[in-house]
Scaffold this motif. Structure first.
Motif: not given
Length: 90
Positions: A4-13, A48-52, A58-62, A79-86
């Motif tokens: 079963a795949l899971e879906t994560a939404t990650i905010g990106i600045e 992102v659809s991924y196999d948990p 945390s790997q996706l955010e990295a 300035g620099s980009a912000g940290a991802p928000r998952a």
């Protein structure tokens, strides 16, 4: 047996163009266990659809963090980009 795949939404600045989107999608897609990575420049999100069992949020955010600072040479002066928000999607 399919997993079963899971879906994560990650905010990106910090994205500025289609090149940023492509680089981030490529970085996320390189993670084992990722089935699909779609980055939207306008909403500043990656879906992102991924196999948990193989990959973690945390790997996706990295991957996003590695890609964003070098995603584009366009300098906005903001300035620099912000940290991802998952947040995992339901």
């Amino acid at each position: 047996m399919s997993s079963a795949l899971e879906t994560a939404t990650i905010g990106i600045e910090g994205m500025h163009c289609a090149s940023c989107v492509a680089r981030i999608e490529k970085q996320i897609s390189s993670i084992p266990g990722v089935s699909e990575a779609l980055v939207n420049l306008t909403s500043e999100q990656a879906t992102v659809s991924y196999d948990p069992r193989v990959a973690s949020v945390s790997q996706l955010e990295a991957a996003v963090s590695r890609a964003v600072p070098r995603a584009c040479s366009f300098d906005t002066g903001r300035g620099s980009a912000g940290a991802p928000r998952a947040r995992p999607s339901a």
